[in-house]
Design a protein around this motif. Structure first.
Motif, short mmCIF file in Angstrom:
data_model
loop_
_atom_site.label_atom_id
_atom_site.label_comp_id
_atom_site.label_asym_id
_atom_site.label_seq_id
_atom_site.Cartn_x
_atom_site.Cartn_y
_atom_site.Cartn_z
N ALA A 67 12.19 -9.28 -9.22
CA ALA A 67 11.52 -8.86 -10.39
C ALA A 67 11.72 -7.10 -10.89
CB ALA A 67 10.05 -8.96 -10.19
N PRO A 68 12.46 -6.91 -11.97
CA PRO A 68 12.52 -5.75 -12.24
C PRO A 68 11.42 -4.51 -12.18
CG PRO A 68 13.11 -7.04 -14.20
CD PRO A 68 12.25 -7.88 -13.24
N GLU A 69 10.34 -4.86 -12.35
CA GLU A 69 9.19 -3.90 -11.70
C GLU A 69 8.95 -3.35 -10.46
OE1 GLU A 69 7.15 -7.92 -12.56
OE2 GLU A 69 8.81 -6.93 -13.22
N TRP A 70 9.30 -4.46 -9.76
CA TRP A 70 9.49 -4.44 -8.13
C TRP A 70 10.75 -3.56 -7.74
CZ3 TRP A 70 4.93 -4.33 -6.43
CH2 TRP A 70 4.01 -5.21 -6.74
N LEU A 71 11.73 -3.78 -8.19
CA LEU A 71 13.12 -3.15 -8.09
C LEU A 71 12.83 -1.74 -8.58
CD1 LEU A 71 16.02 -5.41 -9.15
CD2 LEU A 71 15.01 -4.64 -6.65
N ARG A 72 12.28 -1.31 -9.55
CA ARG A 72 11.78 0.12 -9.65
C ARG A 72 11.10 0.70 -9.00
NH1 ARG A 72 11.62 -2.04 -15.38
NH2 ARG A 72 9.54 -2.57 -14.98
N ARG A 73 10.16 0.09 -8.00
CA ARG A 73 9.40 0.97 -7.22
C ARG A 73 10.24 1.09 -6.06
NH1 ARG A 73 3.20 -1.82 -7.08
NH2 ARG A 73 3.20 -2.01 -9.61
N VAL A 74 10.95 0.22 -5.55
CA VAL A 74 11.76 0.27 -4.59
C VAL A 74 12.73 1.58 -4.84
CG1 VAL A 74 13.92 -0.57 -3.03
CG2 VAL A 74 12.06 -2.07 -3.94
N GLY A 75 13.57 1.54 -6.10
CA GLY A 75 14.22 2.61 -6.29
C GLY A 75 13.59 3.88 -6.23
N ALA A 76 12.33 4.09 -6.50
CA ALA A 76 11.32 5.29 -6.54
C ALA A 76 10.97 5.93 -5.32
CB ALA A 76 9.98 5.17 -7.23
N VAL A 77 10.82 4.96 -4.22
CA VAL A 77 10.46 5.45 -2.86
C VAL A 77 11.79 5.15 -1.68
CG1 VAL A 77 8.19 4.69 -3.22
CG2 VAL A 77 9.90 3.02 -2.21
N ARG A 78 13.05 4.98 -2.45
CA ARG A 78 14.10 4.97 -1.48
C ARG A 78 14.30 6.18 -0.71
NH1 ARG A 78 18.50 1.28 -0.97
NH2 ARG A 78 17.77 -0.05 -2.83
N ALA A 79 14.51 7.18 -1.52
CA ALA A 79 15.10 8.49 -0.92
C ALA A 79 14.24 8.97 0.13
CB ALA A 79 15.46 9.29 -2.00
N LEU A 108 5.07 -1.30 -1.32
CA LEU A 108 5.00 -1.48 -2.74
C LEU A 108 3.63 -2.22 -3.25
CD1 LEU A 108 8.29 -3.56 -2.85
CD2 LEU A 108 7.82 -1.07 -3.61
N ARG A 109 2.65 -2.48 -2.23
CA ARG A 109 1.48 -3.31 -2.58
C ARG A 109 0.56 -2.65 -1.59
NH1 ARG A 109 0.21 -9.57 -2.95
NH2 ARG A 109 -1.82 -9.26 -3.95
N ASP A 110 -0.42 -1.66 -1.99
CA ASP A 110 -1.33 -1.33 -1.20
C ASP A 110 -2.59 -2.38 -1.22
OD1 ASP A 110 -2.56 0.48 0.69
OD2 ASP A 110 -2.70 2.02 -0.57
N ALA A 111 -3.35 -2.10 0.03
CA ALA A 111 -4.35 -2.96 -0.06
C ALA A 111 -5.73 -2.31 0.48
CB ALA A 111 -4.18 -4.10 0.88
N GLU A 166 3.92 8.75 -1.85
CA GLU A 166 2.64 8.29 -2.64
C GLU A 166 2.97 9.11 -3.88
OE1 GLU A 166 0.09 6.11 -1.78
OE2 GLU A 166 1.97 5.90 -0.66
N ARG A 167 3.54 10.30 -4.06
CA ARG A 167 3.74 11.06 -5.12
C ARG A 167 4.72 10.47 -6.02
NH1 ARG A 167 7.27 14.73 -7.82
NH2 ARG A 167 8.51 14.66 -6.12
N GLN A 168 5.65 9.86 -5.55
CA GLN A 168 6.71 9.23 -6.27
C GLN A 168 6.10 7.86 -6.84
OE1 GLN A 168 9.71 10.19 -7.04
NE2 GLN A 168 10.00 11.87 -5.57
N LEU A 169 5.24 7.31 -6.21
CA LEU A 169 4.73 5.83 -6.81
C LEU A 169 3.93 6.40 -7.69
CD1 LEU A 169 4.11 3.93 -3.27
CD2 LEU A 169 5.64 3.51 -5.16
N ALA A 170 2.87 7.46 -7.48
CA ALA A 170 2.25 7.89 -8.64
C ALA A 170 2.79 8.10 -10.00
CB ALA A 170 1.25 9.19 -8.03
N ALA A 171 3.81 8.99 -9.60
CA ALA A 171 4.74 9.19 -10.79
C ALA A 171 5.31 8.39 -11.75
CB ALA A 171 5.86 10.20 -10.53
N LEU A 172 5.76 7.19 -11.05
CA LEU A 172 6.06 5.83 -11.46
C LEU A 172 5.06 5.28 -12.14
CD1 LEU A 172 8.75 3.89 -11.58
CD2 LEU A 172 7.79 2.96 -9.76
N ARG A 173 3.72 5.13 -11.76
CA ARG A 173 2.67 4.55 -12.42
C ARG A 173 2.27 5.19 -13.63
NH1 ARG A 173 0.80 3.81 -6.97
NH2 ARG A 173 -0.17 5.68 -7.18
N THR A 174 2.56 6.70 -13.57
CA THR A 174 2.05 7.31 -14.74
C THR A 174 3.22 7.11 -15.97
OG1 THR A 174 1.05 9.09 -13.56
CG2 THR A 174 2.20 9.91 -15.58
N ALA A 175 4.41 7.12 -15.50
CA ALA A 175 5.53 6.97 -16.57
C ALA A 175 5.25 5.15 -17.02
CB ALA A 175 6.92 6.92 -15.77
N ALA A 176 4.99 4.41 -16.35
CA ALA A 176 4.62 2.80 -17.07
C ALA A 176 3.57 3.07 -17.86
CB ALA A 176 4.29 2.11 -15.74
#
Length: 352
Positions: free
Chosen positions: A254-266, A194-197, A323-333
């Motif tokens: 926090a809803p924004e973090w739950l959305r990220r979990v949902g994006a990568v769960r599968a 959820l949080r790269d460094a 990474e693709r799913q997270l990128a798509a989520l960022r683009t949508a946001a």
């Protein structure tokens, strides 16, 4: 492919690729009325959890003198009695506390307090040496941190600590440590799917430092246990949420973090891993220096986390999909942020 061990930076100390975070086993403590622990804890279960971790090949245990106002160190010491040589103990100093009142009281970055703190930790842990001693003051100005190096080097020479590091999310602090401190070997920082460094990982690569990863499961979000309807108890730091804790807000995920979990769960669970095991696999795939230290306070939790060692890093194609799913989520946001939000009509809308 299984992953079992990592080298703790330039110290040469070998540790398990998975550690156990010991914040939660400290039990209740607070700063005024703000809880800083994870609620009530069963000390006997904590001891069983540490010993089960050893049985499963987990050798790195990370705590801090302030967790539970000393209680975490005491419980860890009790659990490791008779098995000390099987474990690598990492603890931290810098914050002050009242052990009897179980209260955080401030901070002290002086060399004098450093000496007093290491003596206290050794006593509570019931050991004659600390394997990794970490500065806990994440934002301490670099000159004040550098003023502690000579004392740390003396503690190494005296055999009271084997190596030292800094718990900080600040790349400039980590770089200063790697550049100026000969006995430094690790940076502890936040890292999760959820949080790269990337900047901190680059510093660790440059200076041959271990990357010890706190928050690898998003304080529980990446276990799949919490939903938008979850409410944490008010004696839990996540329940009466302080401003510096990003994963929860007002005692809820926090809803924004739950959305990220949902994006990568599968993607994280596609090969049969649990969500937590997939999240740990992402960290191992992200860097060969990474050592996640998810918090545990039950035998069941350490058994699930330790099983991730046999799964090992995510396969390259799975990592790319995450990474693709997270990128798509960022683009949508970003797209949603740019979209005009027209006011709702104040009267019913009819259509022909």
């Amino acid at each position: 492919m299984a992953v079992t061990t990592r080298t703790l930076g330039r110290s040469g100390i070998e540790v398990s690729a998975l550690g156990m975070g010991c914040w939660a086993i400290g039990g209740p403590w607070a700063e005024g009325t703000q809880p800083l622990g994870w609620g009530a804890v069963d000390d006997d279960e904590s001891v069983r959890t540490v010993r089960r971790a050893l049985d499963l090949g987990v050798t790195l245990f990370d705590t801090a003198d302030t967790y539970g106002a000393g209680h975490s160190e005491r419980i860890l010491g009790r659990a490791l009695a008779g098995r000390r040589d099987e474990a690598v103990i990492a603890t931290k100093w810098g914050y002050t506390f009242d052990e009897a009142a179980r209260q955080a009281t401030g901070e002290d970055a002086s060399p004098t307090y450093l000496r007093r703190a290491v003596t206290g930790s050794l006593r509570r842990l019931g050991t004659d040496r600390i394997d990794l001693y970490q500065l806990h003051l994440a934002d301490l100005p670099v000159p004040r941190a550098e003023a502690l190096i000579d004392t740390c080097e003396s503690l190494v020479a005296e055999g009271l600590i084997r190596a030292y590091g800094w718990s900080t999310d600040r790349p400039d602090r980590a770089a200063a440590l790697g550049h100026t401190a000969p006995g430094a070997t690790a940076v502890q920082h936040n890292l999760s799917v959820l949080r790269d460094a990337p900047e901190l990982l680059a510093v660790c690569d440059k200076y041959d430092l271990a990357s010890i990863n706190q928050g690898p499961l998003g304080m529980g979000l990446l276990t799949g246990k919490y939903t938008a309807a979850s409410t944490l108890p008010r004696d839990d730091v996540r329940g009466l949420t302080p401003g510096w804790l990003e994963w929860f807000r007002g005692g809820r995920p926090a809803p924004e973090w739950l959305r990220r979990v949902g994006a990568v769960r599968a993607a994280l669970t596609v090969d049969g891993r649990t969500l937590a095991q997939g999240a740990l696999g992402w960290i191992w795939a992200r860097s060969g220096r990474s050592i996640p230290i998810p918090g545990c306070r039950t035998v069941a939790q350490i058994e699930e986390n330790a099983a991730a060692l046999q799964w090992g890093p995510l396969e390259p194609d799975v990592f790319v999909e995450v990474e693709r799913q997270l990128a798509a989520l960022r683009t949508a946001a970003l797209r949603d942020a740019d979209r005009p939000h027209w006011p709702r009509p104040t009267h019913p809308v009819t259509h022909p």
